[in-house]
Motif scaffolding. Structure first.
Motif, PDB file in Angstrom:
ATOM      1  N   PRO A  10       0.795  -1.231   0.000  1.00  0.00           N
ATOM      2  CA  PRO A  10       0.000   0.000   0.000  1.00  0.00           C
ATOM      3  C   PRO A  10       0.831   1.286   0.000  1.00  0.00           C
ATOM      4  CG  PRO A  10      -0.848  -1.526   1.638  1.00  0.00           C
ATOM      5  CD  PRO A  10       0.427  -2.115   1.094  1.00  0.00           C
ATOM      6  N   MET A  11       2.004   1.260   0.607  1.00  0.00           N
ATOM      7  CA  MET A  11       2.817   2.473   0.656  1.00  0.00           C
ATOM      8  C   MET A  11       3.624   2.679  -0.622  1.00  0.00           C
ATOM      9  SD  MET A  11       2.010   3.979   3.365  1.00  0.00           S
ATOM     10  CE  MET A  11       3.246   5.231   3.504  1.00  0.00           C
ATOM     11  N   GLY A  12       3.649   1.715  -1.505  1.00  0.00           N
ATOM     12  CA  GLY A  12       4.336   1.853  -2.775  1.00  0.00           C
ATOM     13  C   GLY A  12       5.757   1.329  -2.724  1.00  0.00           C
ATOM     14  N   SER A  13       6.274   1.013  -3.869  1.00  0.00           N
ATOM     15  CA  SER A  13       7.619   0.454  -3.973  1.00  0.00           C
ATOM     16  C   SER A  13       8.687   1.439  -3.557  1.00  0.00           C
ATOM     17  CB  SER A  13       7.877  -0.008  -5.406  1.00  0.00           C
ATOM     18  OG  SER A  13       6.967  -1.018  -5.760  1.00  0.00           O
ATOM     19  N   LEU A  14       8.458   2.719  -3.816  1.00  0.00           N
ATOM     20  CA  LEU A  14       9.453   3.730  -3.452  1.00  0.00           C
ATOM     21  C   LEU A  14       9.700   3.722  -1.954  1.00  0.00           C
ATOM     22  CD1 LEU A  14      11.241   6.087  -4.403  1.00  0.00           C
ATOM     23  CD2 LEU A  14       9.318   7.580  -3.983  1.00  0.00           C
ATOM     24  N   TYR A  15       8.650   3.566  -1.173  1.00  0.00           N
ATOM     25  CA  TYR A  15       8.794   3.500   0.279  1.00  0.00           C
ATOM     26  C   TYR A  15       9.657   2.298   0.656  1.00  0.00           C
ATOM     27  CZ  TYR A  15       7.550   3.405   5.219  1.00  0.00           C
ATOM     28  OH  TYR A  15       7.596   3.407   6.580  1.00  0.00           O
ATOM     29  N   GLY A  16       9.423   1.173   0.014  1.00  0.00           N
ATOM     30  CA  GLY A  16      10.227  -0.018   0.271  1.00  0.00           C
ATOM     31  C   GLY A  16      11.676   0.176  -0.132  1.00  0.00           C
ATOM     32  N   ASP A  17      11.904   0.852  -1.264  1.00  0.00           N
ATOM     33  CA  ASP A  17      13.273   1.135  -1.699  1.00  0.00           C
ATOM     34  C   ASP A  17      14.014   1.954  -0.650  1.00  0.00           C
ATOM     35  OD1 ASP A  17      12.822  -0.149  -4.113  1.00  0.00           O
ATOM     36  OD2 ASP A  17      12.424   1.713  -5.211  1.00  0.00           O
ATOM     37  N   ILE A  18      13.366   2.993  -0.159  1.00  0.00           N
ATOM     38  CA  ILE A  18      13.997   3.880   0.821  1.00  0.00           C
ATOM     39  C   ILE A  18      14.186   3.153   2.147  1.00  0.00           C
ATOM     40  CG2 ILE A  18      13.664   6.000   2.167  1.00  0.00           C
ATOM     41  CD1 ILE A  18      12.393   7.197  -0.365  1.00  0.00           C
ATOM     42  N   LEU A  19      13.211   2.355   2.545  1.00  0.00           N
ATOM     43  CA  LEU A  19      13.313   1.587   3.778  1.00  0.00           C
ATOM     44  C   LEU A  19      14.480   0.608   3.704  1.00  0.00           C
ATOM     45  CD1 LEU A  19      11.903   1.229   6.515  1.00  0.00           C
ATOM     46  CD2 LEU A  19      10.498  -0.518   5.453  1.00  0.00           C
ATOM     47  N   GLY A  20      14.626  -0.084   2.580  1.00  0.00           N
ATOM     48  CA  GLY A  20      15.736  -1.011   2.400  1.00  0.00           C
ATOM     49  C   GLY A  20      17.083  -0.308   2.420  1.00  0.00           C
ATOM     50  N   MET A  21      17.151   0.855   1.783  1.00  0.00           N
ATOM     51  CA  MET A  21      18.390   1.619   1.769  1.00  0.00           C
ATOM     52  C   MET A  21      18.734   2.095   3.181  1.00  0.00           C
ATOM     53  SD  MET A  21      19.460   4.873  -0.590  1.00  0.00           S
ATOM     54  CE  MET A  21      18.184   5.890   0.085  1.00  0.00           C
ATOM     55  N   SER A  22      17.734   2.536   3.927  1.00  0.00           N
ATOM     56  CA  SER A  22      17.962   2.999   5.299  1.00  0.00           C
ATOM     57  C   SER A  22      18.469   1.870   6.183  1.00  0.00           C
ATOM     58  CB  SER A  22      16.676   3.585   5.881  1.00  0.00           C
ATOM     59  OG  SER A  22      16.282   4.710   5.158  1.00  0.00           O
ATOM     60  N   LEU A  23      17.897   0.686   6.000  1.00  0.00           N
ATOM     61  CA  LEU A  23      18.346  -0.473   6.759  1.00  0.00           C
ATOM     62  C   LEU A  23      19.798  -0.792   6.428  1.00  0.00           C
ATOM     63  CD1 LEU A  23      17.805  -2.848   8.660  1.00  0.00           C
ATOM     64  CD2 LEU A  23      16.923  -4.108   6.701  1.00  0.00           C
ATOM     65  N   SER A  24      20.148  -0.737   5.160  1.00  0.00           N
ATOM     66  CA  SER A  24      21.534  -1.000   4.746  1.00  0.00           C
ATOM     67  C   SER A  24      22.494   0.002   5.375  1.00  0.00           C
ATOM     68  CB  SER A  24      21.658  -0.934   3.227  1.00  0.00           C
ATOM     69  OG  SER A  24      20.864  -1.903   2.614  1.00  0.00           O
ATOM     70  N   ILE A  25      22.118   1.252   5.371  1.00  0.00           N
ATOM     71  CA  ILE A  25      22.972   2.297   5.948  1.00  0.00           C
ATOM     72  C   ILE A  25      23.147   2.074   7.444  1.00  0.00           C
ATOM     73  CG2 ILE A  25      23.107   4.770   6.466  1.00  0.00           C
ATOM     74  CD1 ILE A  25      21.675   5.201   3.734  1.00  0.00           C
ATOM     75  N   HIS A  62       0.299   8.830 -11.233  1.00  0.00           N
ATOM     76  CA  HIS A  62      -0.738   7.800 -11.279  1.00  0.00           C
ATOM     77  C   HIS A  62      -0.201   6.378 -11.105  1.00  0.00           C
ATOM     78  CE1 HIS A  62       0.904   8.090 -15.310  1.00  0.00           C
ATOM     79  NE2 HIS A  62       0.503   6.834 -15.503  1.00  0.00           N
ATOM     80  N   ARG A  63       1.109   6.203 -11.158  1.00  0.00           N
ATOM     81  CA  ARG A  63       1.670   4.853 -11.076  1.00  0.00           C
ATOM     82  C   ARG A  63       2.726   4.753  -9.975  1.00  0.00           C
ATOM     83  NH1 ARG A  63       6.287   3.780 -12.992  1.00  0.00           N
ATOM     84  NH2 ARG A  63       7.549   5.181 -14.196  1.00  0.00           N
ATOM     85  N   ASP A  64       3.176   3.552  -9.730  1.00  0.00           N
ATOM     86  CA  ASP A  64       4.177   3.274  -8.707  1.00  0.00           C
ATOM     87  C   ASP A  64       5.551   3.683  -9.237  1.00  0.00           C
ATOM     88  OD1 ASP A  64       5.075   2.359  -6.259  1.00  0.00           O
ATOM     89  OD2 ASP A  64       5.144   0.255  -6.881  1.00  0.00           O
ATOM     90  N   ILE A  65       6.166   4.673  -8.629  1.00  0.00           N
ATOM     91  CA  ILE A  65       7.471   5.179  -9.076  1.00  0.00           C
ATOM     92  C   ILE A  65       8.551   4.566  -8.195  1.00  0.00           C
ATOM     93  CG2 ILE A  65       8.889   7.240  -9.403  1.00  0.00           C
ATOM     94  CD1 ILE A  65       6.231   8.836  -9.640  1.00  0.00           C
ATOM     95  N   ARG A  66       9.608   4.053  -8.816  1.00  0.00           N
ATOM     96  CA  ARG A  66      10.715   3.438  -8.086  1.00  0.00           C
ATOM     97  C   ARG A  66      11.864   4.424  -7.941  1.00  0.00           C
ATOM     98  NH1 ARG A  66      10.417  -2.277  -7.372  1.00  0.00           N
ATOM     99  NH2 ARG A  66      12.171  -1.767  -6.018  1.00  0.00           N
ATOM    100  N   LEU A  67      12.610   4.268  -6.870  1.00  0.00           N
ATOM    101  CA  LEU A  67      13.754   5.131  -6.595  1.00  0.00           C
ATOM    102  C   LEU A  67      14.800   5.002  -7.702  1.00  0.00           C
ATOM    103  CD1 LEU A  67      14.752   7.131  -4.491  1.00  0.00           C
ATOM    104  CD2 LEU A  67      15.790   5.230  -3.263  1.00  0.00           C
ATOM    105  N   GLN A  68      14.970   3.800  -8.250  1.00  0.00           N
ATOM    106  CA  GLN A  68      15.942   3.585  -9.327  1.00  0.00           C
ATOM    107  C   GLN A  68      15.598   4.425 -10.560  1.00  0.00           C
ATOM    108  OE1 GLN A  68      14.440   1.175  -7.615  1.00  0.00           O
ATOM    109  NE2 GLN A  68      15.941  -0.332  -6.952  1.00  0.00           N
TER     110      GLN A  68
END
Length: 150
Positions: A10-25, A62-68
């Motif tokens: 529900p929060m979108g892929s971008l949120y997951g991308d940022i969450l994963g990057m934050s965890l890595s950091i 209108h669509r799911d935008i990815r950080l990449q």
């Protein structure tokens, strides 16, 4: 996390991308070994790059935008892009996109023929419930109440 993002998180892929990057950091900071403290780089995105990214976001709300995708527009790594975008705009890419979606939703809510679900879909929210929750968080009132008061 990847499975959740691909299943229509529900929060979108971008949120997951940022969450994963934050965890890595966080893991690198806690457990990584460095010979010296890294130099703090200041700057942010150039104005043309920031405008290019903002235009792209506006055209694709209108669509799911990815950080990449956003990083590729500026030829920066995902990490460097996210940090530079925040420095230039004052918000993370995810916060910026959600704010833009709420602004566009306000405009679409002025059209009486559009249902809340249609507005949610047109602005990239996964469903009307998620849209209402986020809209209320940003404005303090529900989309239906906002529509009646404006």
């Amino acid at each position: 996390m990847e499975r959740e993002m691909n299943a229509g998180w529900p929060m979108g892929s971008l949120y997951g991308d940022i969450l994963g990057m934050s965890l890595s950091i966080a893991l690198i900071k806690k457990y990584g070994l460095t010979s010296s403290a890294p130099a703090r780089i200041k700057g942010g995105l150039s104005r043309p790059n920031l405008r290019r990214v903002q235009s792209y976001i506006e055209a694709n709300l209108h669509r799911d935008i990815r950080l990449q995708e956003l990083a590729a527009l500026t030829d920066l790594s995902v990490f460097h892009f996210a940090r530079s975008f925040r420095e230039s705009s004052g918000s993370t890419p995810h916060q910026y996109i959600v704010g833009m979606r709420v602004q566009k939703a306000k405009t679409l809510l002025l059209r009486a023929e559009w249902t809340i679900q249609q507005v949610a879909s047109a602005t990239g929210f996964s469903d009307g419930g998620q849209f209402s929750k986020i809209f209320r968080k940003f404005t303090g009132i529900s989309p239906t109440v906002w529509r009646r008061t404006v």
